[in-house]
Design a protein around this motif. Structure first.
Motif, PDB file in Angstrom:
ATOM      1  N   THR A 129      -7.103  15.042   2.968  1.00  0.00           N
ATOM      2  CA  THR A 129      -7.343  14.468   1.649  1.00  0.00           C
ATOM      3  C   THR A 129      -6.633  13.123   1.557  1.00  0.00           C
ATOM      4  N   VAL A 130      -7.366  12.103   1.105  1.00  0.00           N
ATOM      5  CA  VAL A 130      -6.822  10.752   0.956  1.00  0.00           C
ATOM      6  C   VAL A 130      -7.016  10.317  -0.488  1.00  0.00           C
ATOM      7  N   ASP A 131      -5.927  10.178  -1.222  1.00  0.00           N
ATOM      8  CA  ASP A 131      -5.951   9.690  -2.595  1.00  0.00           C
ATOM      9  C   ASP A 131      -5.715   8.187  -2.545  1.00  0.00           C
ATOM     10  N   THR A 132      -6.787   7.380  -2.717  1.00  0.00           N
ATOM     11  CA  THR A 132      -6.670   5.933  -2.561  1.00  0.00           C
ATOM     12  C   THR A 132      -5.998   5.277  -3.760  1.00  0.00           C
ATOM     13  N   GLY A 133      -5.922   5.989  -4.888  1.00  0.00           N
ATOM     14  CA  GLY A 133      -5.223   5.454  -6.044  1.00  0.00           C
ATOM     15  C   GLY A 133      -3.745   5.765  -6.001  1.00  0.00           C
ATOM     16  N   GLY A 134      -3.421   7.028  -5.768  1.00  0.00           N
ATOM     17  CA  GLY A 134      -2.031   7.445  -5.684  1.00  0.00           C
ATOM     18  C   GLY A 134      -1.404   7.162  -4.341  1.00  0.00           C
ATOM     19  N   LEU A 135      -2.241   6.718  -3.363  1.00  0.00           N
ATOM     20  CA  LEU A 135      -1.765   6.421  -2.013  1.00  0.00           C
ATOM     21  C   LEU A 135      -1.021   7.607  -1.426  1.00  0.00           C
ATOM     22  N   GLU A 136      -1.675   8.768  -1.519  1.00  0.00           N
ATOM     23  CA  GLU A 136      -1.107   9.993  -0.974  1.00  0.00           C
ATOM     24  C   GLU A 136      -2.080  10.605   0.018  1.00  0.00           C
ATOM     25  N   TYR A 177       0.812  -1.211   0.000  1.00  0.00           N
ATOM     26  CA  TYR A 177       0.000   0.000   0.000  1.00  0.00           C
ATOM     27  C   TYR A 177       0.842   1.255   0.000  1.00  0.00           C
ATOM     28  N   ALA A 178       2.124   1.141   0.308  1.00  0.00           N
ATOM     29  CA  ALA A 178       2.954   2.335   0.507  1.00  0.00           C
ATOM     30  C   ALA A 178       3.997   2.453  -0.585  1.00  0.00           C
ATOM     31  N   PRO A 179       3.886   3.456  -1.483  1.00  0.00           N
ATOM     32  CA  PRO A 179       4.848   3.583  -2.564  1.00  0.00           C
ATOM     33  C   PRO A 179       6.262   3.879  -2.091  1.00  0.00           C
ATOM     34  N   ALA A 180       6.434   4.366  -0.848  1.00  0.00           N
ATOM     35  CA  ALA A 180       7.775   4.684  -0.347  1.00  0.00           C
ATOM     36  C   ALA A 180       8.535   3.431   0.069  1.00  0.00           C
ATOM     37  N   VAL A 181       7.857   2.278   0.109  1.00  0.00           N
ATOM     38  CA  VAL A 181       8.471   1.042   0.538  1.00  0.00           C
ATOM     39  C   VAL A 181       8.577   0.095  -0.641  1.00  0.00           C
ATOM     40  N   SER A 182       9.698  -0.589  -0.784  1.00  0.00           N
ATOM     41  CA  SER A 182       9.896  -1.528  -1.879  1.00  0.00           C
ATOM     42  C   SER A 182       8.832  -2.610  -1.858  1.00  0.00           C
ATOM     43  N   THR A 183       8.297  -2.934  -3.031  1.00  0.00           N
ATOM     44  CA  THR A 183       7.275  -3.972  -3.127  1.00  0.00           C
ATOM     45  C   THR A 183       7.692  -5.043  -4.117  1.00  0.00           C
ATOM     46  N   GLU A 184       8.975  -5.354  -4.134  1.00  0.00           N
ATOM     47  CA  GLU A 184       9.482  -6.324  -5.084  1.00  0.00           C
ATOM     48  C   GLU A 184       9.248  -7.769  -4.656  1.00  0.00           C
ATOM     49  N   ASP A 207     -11.286   1.211  -3.631  1.00  0.00           N
ATOM     50  CA  ASP A 207     -11.745   2.396  -4.369  1.00  0.00           C
ATOM     51  C   ASP A 207     -10.588   3.053  -5.116  1.00  0.00           C
ATOM     52  N   GLU A 208      -9.884   2.267  -5.932  1.00  0.00           N
ATOM     53  CA  GLU A 208      -8.693   2.751  -6.612  1.00  0.00           C
ATOM     54  C   GLU A 208      -9.027   3.993  -7.445  1.00  0.00           C
ATOM     55  N   GLY A 209      -8.206   5.020  -7.301  1.00  0.00           N
ATOM     56  CA  GLY A 209      -8.380   6.237  -8.082  1.00  0.00           C
ATOM     57  C   GLY A 209      -9.296   7.259  -7.441  1.00  0.00           C
ATOM     58  N   GLU A 221      -0.553  19.900   2.805  1.00  0.00           N
ATOM     59  CA  GLU A 221       0.801  19.436   3.092  1.00  0.00           C
ATOM     60  C   GLU A 221       0.828  17.906   3.123  1.00  0.00           C
ATOM     61  N   PRO A 222       1.737  17.272   2.374  1.00  0.00           N
ATOM     62  CA  PRO A 222       1.804  15.808   2.362  1.00  0.00           C
ATOM     63  C   PRO A 222       2.172  15.241   3.726  1.00  0.00           C
ATOM     64  N   VAL A 223       1.604  14.074   4.036  1.00  0.00           N
ATOM     65  CA  VAL A 223       1.859  13.399   5.310  1.00  0.00           C
ATOM     66  C   VAL A 223       2.449  12.026   5.016  1.00  0.00           C
ATOM     67  N   ALA A 224       3.605  11.726   5.595  1.00  0.00           N
ATOM     68  CA  ALA A 224       4.258  10.433   5.408  1.00  0.00           C
ATOM     69  C   ALA A 224       3.723   9.443   6.436  1.00  0.00           C
ATOM     70  N   LEU A 225       3.177   8.327   5.960  1.00  0.00           N
ATOM     71  CA  LEU A 225       2.631   7.301   6.832  1.00  0.00           C
ATOM     72  C   LEU A 225       3.345   5.978   6.592  1.00  0.00           C
ATOM     73  N   THR A 226       3.498   5.203   7.664  1.00  0.00           N
ATOM     74  CA  THR A 226       4.019   3.850   7.501  1.00  0.00           C
ATOM     75  C   THR A 226       2.957   3.010   6.787  1.00  0.00           C
ATOM     76  N   PRO A 227       3.323   1.839   6.243  1.00  0.00           N
ATOM     77  CA  PRO A 227       2.327   0.990   5.580  1.00  0.00           C
ATOM     78  C   PRO A 227       1.140   0.661   6.473  1.00  0.00           C
ATOM     79  N   THR A 228       1.384   0.373   7.743  1.00  0.00           N
ATOM     80  CA  THR A 228       0.291   0.037   8.644  1.00  0.00           C
ATOM     81  C   THR A 228      -0.588   1.252   8.907  1.00  0.00           C
ATOM     82  N   GLU A 229       0.022   2.406   9.131  1.00  0.00           N
ATOM     83  CA  GLU A 229      -0.760   3.629   9.345  1.00  0.00           C
ATOM     84  C   GLU A 229      -1.606   3.950   8.128  1.00  0.00           C
ATOM     85  N   LEU A 230      -1.040   3.761   6.944  1.00  0.00           N
ATOM     86  CA  LEU A 230      -1.774   4.054   5.721  1.00  0.00           C
ATOM     87  C   LEU A 230      -2.955   3.111   5.541  1.00  0.00           C
TER      88      LEU A 230
END
Length: 223
Positions: A138-145, A109-116, A127-129, A151-160
């Motif tokens: 504001t919660v962008d469920t598609g862009g995961l932002e 769920y978190a683009p900042a974390v490797s998902t390989e 609800d993608e997009g 102001e952007p908020v950095a969340l861990t995968p679990t928080e997100l």
């Protein structure tokens, strides 16, 4: 124990790097990229809680804390430091693998974390997009932002993932055991402290009044 867990997890197909103390672990973390960290609380030099805090200064990588104490003190301290989940020693390998798989699925769920980790696939975001707005949140469920007042908020995968669960049910009270099942993927009644402390961390990032406590029941996201 470190050697035995390393061998056991390698048999499950994971690539492992092990450190005998916290300072060596911190050096490894800074030199390489990892999909997940398992931190023992009782590490020499720099303990697991201190190491978790150092990791959280620069990274949202999933963290699984391992504790030898069942009284809750280490558990609470580790979760407050930013850990996503915990296990209490002695722990069976299959339980450890289950917690690892759950954390890696959450990390998708978190683009900042490797998902390989292609062998461990997670479901797509709900609800993608869709862009959901709750006041200045504001919660962008598609862009995961996530942003507050622009102001952007950095969340861990679990928080997100927890926030996505709340955002999918605005104004609806979600019980702790429901959140444990849907976010942490506990198939049993787990320790609700992981929910309480993750909500506490979310409030610190989104605003204290954003998530309301409904005493005796659970939590809800204010509309």
């Amino acid at each position: 124990m470190r050697r035995s867990f390393t061998v056991a997890l390698e048999r499950y197909g994971y690539e492992m790097k092990a450190a005998a103390d916290g300072l060596t672990g911190l050096e490894l973390f800074r030199e390489q990229s990892f999909d997940l960290l398992i931190l023992d609380v009782m590490l020499p030099g720099l303990d697991g809680i201190g190491l978790c805090r150092r990791v959280r200064e620069t990274s949202l990588v999933p963290v699984l804390m391992m504790s030898a104490r069942g009284d809750g003190l280490d558990v609470v301290a580790g979760l407050e430091a930013g850990a996503d989940d915990y296990v209490v020693k002695p722990v069976d390998t299959y339980v450890l693998v289950a917690r690892i798989r759950s954390l890696l699925r959450r990390a998708t769920y978190a683009p900042a974390v490797s998902t390989e980790q292609a062998a461990v696939e997670g479901p797509p975001p709900p609800d993608e997009g869709q862009v959901l707005v709750f006041g200045d949140l504001t919660v962008d469920t598609g862009g995961l932002e996530v942003s507050v007042a622009g102001e952007p908020v950095a969340l861990t995968p679990t928080e997100l993932k927890l926030l996505l669960e709340f955002a999918a049910h605005p104004g609806i009270v979600l019980e702790r055991h429901t959140l444990l099942r849907n976010v942490w993927e506990y198939g049993w009644d787990g320790d609700s402290r992981v929910v309480d402390l993750c909500v506490q961390r979310l409030r610190g990032k989104l605003g204290r009044d954003r998530i309301e406590t409904v005493r005796g029941f659970g939590y809800k996201l204010r509309r």
